[in-house]
Design a protein around this motif. Sequence first.
Motif, PDB file in Angstrom:
ATOM      1  N   SER A   4       0.903  11.851 -12.017  1.00 52.89           N
ATOM      2  CA  SER A   4      -0.404  11.837 -12.664  1.00 52.89           C
ATOM      3  C   SER A   4      -0.663  10.477 -13.292  1.00 52.89           C
ATOM      4  CB  SER A   4      -0.472  12.930 -13.741  1.00 52.89           C
ATOM      5  OG  SER A   4      -0.242  14.196 -13.172  1.00 52.89           O
ATOM      6  N   PHE A   5      -1.959  10.169 -13.480  1.00 53.06           N
ATOM      7  CA  PHE A   5      -2.326   8.917 -14.119  1.00 53.06           C
ATOM      8  C   PHE A   5      -1.944   8.960 -15.593  1.00 53.06           C
ATOM      9  CE2 PHE A   5      -5.709   9.039 -10.740  1.00 53.06           C
ATOM     10  CZ  PHE A   5      -5.168   8.013  -9.989  1.00 53.06           C
ATOM     11  N   SER A   6      -1.394   7.868 -16.094  1.00 51.75           N
ATOM     12  CA  SER A   6      -1.138   7.752 -17.533  1.00 51.75           C
ATOM     13  C   SER A   6      -2.437   7.375 -18.229  1.00 51.75           C
ATOM     14  CB  SER A   6      -0.077   6.677 -17.794  1.00 51.75           C
ATOM     15  OG  SER A   6      -0.589   5.392 -17.454  1.00 51.75           O
ATOM     16  N   LYS A   7      -2.460   7.470 -19.556  1.00 52.22           N
ATOM     17  CA  LYS A   7      -3.651   7.092 -20.308  1.00 52.22           C
ATOM     18  C   LYS A   7      -4.001   5.631 -20.065  1.00 52.22           C
ATOM     19  CE  LYS A   7      -5.575   6.956 -24.991  1.00 52.22           C
ATOM     20  NZ  LYS A   7      -5.327   7.224 -26.430  1.00 52.22           N
ATOM     21  N   GLU A   8      -2.975   4.782 -20.026  1.00 49.73           N
ATOM     22  CA  GLU A   8      -3.201   3.354 -19.784  1.00 49.73           C
ATOM     23  C   GLU A   8      -3.809   3.120 -18.402  1.00 49.73           C
ATOM     24  OE1 GLU A   8      -0.641  -0.823 -19.435  1.00 49.73           O
ATOM     25  OE2 GLU A   8       0.338   1.034 -20.104  1.00 49.73           O
ATOM     26  N   GLU A   9      -3.318   3.844 -17.399  1.00 43.68           N
ATOM     27  CA  GLU A   9      -3.847   3.702 -16.040  1.00 43.68           C
ATOM     28  C   GLU A   9      -5.287   4.170 -15.956  1.00 43.68           C
ATOM     29  OE1 GLU A   9      -0.041   4.158 -13.063  1.00 43.68           O
ATOM     30  OE2 GLU A   9      -0.813   5.957 -14.034  1.00 43.68           O
ATOM     31  N   ILE A  10      -5.622   5.249 -16.674  1.00 40.73           N
ATOM     32  CA  ILE A  10      -6.987   5.766 -16.675  1.00 40.73           C
ATOM     33  C   ILE A  10      -7.947   4.751 -17.288  1.00 40.73           C
ATOM     34  CG2 ILE A  10      -8.513   7.521 -17.663  1.00 40.73           C
ATOM     35  CD1 ILE A  10      -6.142   9.489 -17.416  1.00 40.73           C
ATOM     36  N   LEU A  11      -7.551   4.162 -18.418  1.00 39.86           N
ATOM     37  CA  LEU A  11      -8.394   3.163 -19.072  1.00 39.86           C
ATOM     38  C   LEU A  11      -8.558   1.927 -18.189  1.00 39.86           C
ATOM     39  CD1 LEU A  11      -7.064   3.407 -22.747  1.00 39.86           C
ATOM     40  CD2 LEU A  11      -9.248   4.279 -21.854  1.00 39.86           C
ATOM     41  N   ARG A  12      -7.466   1.501 -17.545  1.00 36.63           N
ATOM     42  CA  ARG A  12      -7.545   0.339 -16.656  1.00 36.63           C
ATOM     43  C   ARG A  12      -8.462   0.638 -15.473  1.00 36.63           C
ATOM     44  NH1 ARG A  12      -2.582   0.069 -14.755  1.00 36.63           N
ATOM     45  NH2 ARG A  12      -1.774  -0.882 -16.661  1.00 36.63           N
ATOM     46  N   ARG A  13      -8.345   1.855 -14.937  1.00 37.68           N
ATOM     47  CA  ARG A  13      -9.186   2.235 -13.797  1.00 37.68           C
ATOM     48  C   ARG A  13     -10.658   2.238 -14.187  1.00 37.68           C
ATOM     49  NH1 ARG A  13      -8.497   4.837  -8.838  1.00 37.68           N
ATOM     50  NH2 ARG A  13     -10.550   5.162  -7.932  1.00 37.68           N
ATOM     51  N   MET A  14     -10.971   2.752 -15.368  1.00 28.49           N
ATOM     52  CA  MET A  14     -12.363   2.776 -15.825  1.00 28.49           C
ATOM     53  C   MET A  14     -12.927   1.355 -15.928  1.00 28.49           C
ATOM     54  SD  MET A  14     -12.058   5.765 -18.724  1.00 28.49           S
ATOM     55  CE  MET A  14     -13.710   5.501 -19.372  1.00 28.49           C
ATOM     56  N   GLU A  15     -12.119   0.452 -16.478  1.00 27.15           N
ATOM     57  CA  GLU A  15     -12.560  -0.936 -16.622  1.00 27.15           C
ATOM     58  C   GLU A  15     -12.739  -1.585 -15.246  1.00 27.15           C
ATOM     59  OE1 GLU A  15     -13.925  -4.313 -18.160  1.00 27.15           O
ATOM     60  OE2 GLU A  15     -13.523  -2.482 -19.302  1.00 27.15           O
ATOM     61  N   GLU A  16     -11.813  -1.343 -14.342  1.00 29.56           N
ATOM     62  CA  GLU A  16     -11.902  -1.948 -13.018  1.00 29.56           C
ATOM     63  C   GLU A  16     -13.052  -1.353 -12.208  1.00 29.56           C
ATOM     64  OE1 GLU A  16      -7.945  -1.560 -11.431  1.00 29.56           O
ATOM     65  OE2 GLU A  16      -7.342  -3.478 -12.312  1.00 29.56           O
ATOM     66  N   LEU A  68       0.826  -1.210   0.000  1.00 27.31           N
ATOM     67  CA  LEU A  68       0.000   0.000   0.000  1.00 27.31           C
ATOM     68  C   LEU A  68       0.857   1.256   0.000  1.00 27.31           C
ATOM     69  CD1 LEU A  68      -2.886  -0.960   2.469  1.00 27.31           C
ATOM     70  CD2 LEU A  68      -3.135  -0.386   0.043  1.00 27.31           C
ATOM     71  N   ASP A  69       2.049   1.167   0.564  1.00 24.89           N
ATOM     72  CA  ASP A  69       2.974   2.305   0.565  1.00 24.89           C
ATOM     73  C   ASP A  69       3.634   2.507  -0.797  1.00 24.89           C
ATOM     74  OD1 ASP A  69       2.788   3.407   3.120  1.00 24.89           O
ATOM     75  OD2 ASP A  69       4.074   1.845   3.972  1.00 24.89           O
ATOM     76  N   LYS A  70       3.870   1.403  -1.508  1.00 21.55           N
ATOM     77  CA  LYS A  70       4.708   1.457  -2.710  1.00 21.55           C
ATOM     78  C   LYS A  70       3.941   1.627  -4.011  1.00 21.55           C
ATOM     79  CE  LYS A  70       8.065  -1.814  -0.725  1.00 21.55           C
ATOM     80  NZ  LYS A  70       8.633  -3.179  -0.879  1.00 21.55           N
ATOM     81  N   THR A  71       2.736   1.102  -4.076  1.00 18.61           N
ATOM     82  CA  THR A  71       2.061   0.926  -5.355  1.00 18.61           C
ATOM     83  C   THR A  71       1.260   2.158  -5.774  1.00 18.61           C
ATOM     84  OG1 THR A  71       0.773  -0.678  -6.618  1.00 18.61           O
ATOM     85  CG2 THR A  71      -0.054  -0.085  -4.429  1.00 18.61           C
ATOM     86  N   SER A  72       0.641   2.096  -6.945  1.00 17.57           N
ATOM     87  CA  SER A  72      -0.121   3.227  -7.485  1.00 17.57           C
ATOM     88  C   SER A  72      -1.459   3.384  -6.764  1.00 17.57           C
ATOM     89  CB  SER A  72      -0.392   3.003  -8.978  1.00 17.57           C
ATOM     90  OG  SER A  72      -1.292   1.917  -9.154  1.00 17.57           O
ATOM     91  N   ILE A  76      -4.721   1.888   6.956  1.00 17.06           N
ATOM     92  CA  ILE A  76      -4.997   1.364   5.611  1.00 17.06           C
ATOM     93  C   ILE A  76      -5.642   2.437   4.746  1.00 17.06           C
ATOM     94  CG2 ILE A  76      -6.399  -0.296   4.318  1.00 17.06           C
ATOM     95  CD1 ILE A  76      -6.049  -2.183   6.808  1.00 17.06           C
ATOM     96  N   LEU A  77      -6.705   3.075   5.278  1.00 14.93           N
ATOM     97  CA  LEU A  77      -7.404   4.114   4.507  1.00 14.93           C
ATOM     98  C   LEU A  77      -6.503   5.313   4.239  1.00 14.93           C
ATOM     99  CD1 LEU A  77     -10.427   4.127   3.512  1.00 14.93           C
ATOM    100  CD2 LEU A  77      -9.898   2.355   5.174  1.00 14.93           C
ATOM    101  N   ASP A  78      -5.615   5.606   5.170  1.00 10.71           N
ATOM    102  CA  ASP A  78      -4.675   6.710   5.007  1.00 10.71           C
ATOM    103  C   ASP A  78      -3.755   6.476   3.813  1.00 10.71           C
ATOM    104  OD1 ASP A  78      -3.300   9.118   5.691  1.00 10.71           O
ATOM    105  OD2 ASP A  78      -1.775   7.931   6.701  1.00 10.71           O
ATOM    106  N   LYS A  79      -3.438   5.214   3.545  1.00 10.16           N
ATOM    107  CA  LYS A  79      -2.590   4.873   2.405  1.00 10.16           C
ATOM    108  C   LYS A  79      -3.396   4.859   1.108  1.00 10.16           C
ATOM    109  CE  LYS A  79       0.236   1.858   5.381  1.00 10.16           C
ATOM    110  NZ  LYS A  79       1.498   2.610   5.416  1.00 10.16           N
ATOM    111  N   VAL A  80      -4.665   4.468   1.189  1.00 10.89           N
ATOM    112  CA  VAL A  80      -5.514   4.407  -0.006  1.00 10.89           C
ATOM    113  C   VAL A  80      -5.925   5.808  -0.456  1.00 10.89           C
ATOM    114  CG1 VAL A  80      -7.727   3.574  -0.919  1.00 10.89           C
ATOM    115  CG2 VAL A  80      -6.351   2.096   0.553  1.00 10.89           C
ATOM    116  N   VAL A  81      -6.161   6.693   0.519  1.00 11.73           N
ATOM    117  CA  VAL A  81      -6.499   8.094   0.219  1.00 11.73           C
ATOM    118  C   VAL A  81      -5.460   8.973   0.905  1.00 11.73           C
ATOM    119  CG1 VAL A  81      -8.311   9.849   0.232  1.00 11.73           C
ATOM    120  CG2 VAL A  81      -8.939   7.427   0.225  1.00 11.73           C
TER     121      VAL A  81
END
Length: 222
Positions: free
Chosen positions: A155-167, A51-55, A92-97
């Motif tokens: 910032s989110f990349s285009k690929e990350e934005i599309l993946r987020r929309m799908e998820e 949670l500390d390391k990832t996007s 946990i929530l502090d890391k997510v937001v």
Amino acid sequence: MPLDAFEARLTFIELLRRLNASVQSAIKCAQFALRYQDLCEDLYSCILEELDKTSLNARINILYFLETLCENSIRTGFEEYVDMVNRDLWEILDKVVPPAQGALANVALARKALDNLKQKSIITSDNYERVETILSEREKLVSQDEFQTKQELPSFSKEEILRRMEEDRERHKRMRENIWVIPPGDATQIEFENAWETTSSLDEDDYEIMREENAILEQATR
């Protein structure tokens, strides 16, 4: 052949990094954590570290995975993971937001995950109220236009934005399915509590609707 603590950590971290919004990926990860429940503290520490390391996108996937992990833990009678999530809920929530640019995108989903944990009796009501209050304050902070921080995330990349929309679509599908799930306990009491929490107080509009309906009924019975 059983894995030692080091091998189990490496395997579990790889599973966490492959998490997406699908039920299958969350269940696979939860099954591993429960199979090696004697290493639960080591495996749980991997969750906090990731949670500390990832996007920001991946943090939401991990948060929803924790819901699956806790559900399966309760089902199998091994509730150490549930206890640790309750203990570290705000961490946990502090890391997510986090207090960082872009975190606003995670607020609504984090709040929904928090609601799910409460509805399924995974977290206590007191813990829910405490963390919800802090989360609301964090939402105000990251909503400010002028909000800046030295811990700003990329910032989110285009690929990350599309993946987020799908998820997000997959998560919303699961949420609609979960509407019909009744948590453990007295079904009548649960239904009453849900109705009590979701029904608004009477106001002048409600009284006006009653008067109109009474007038219609009076005319119909003459």
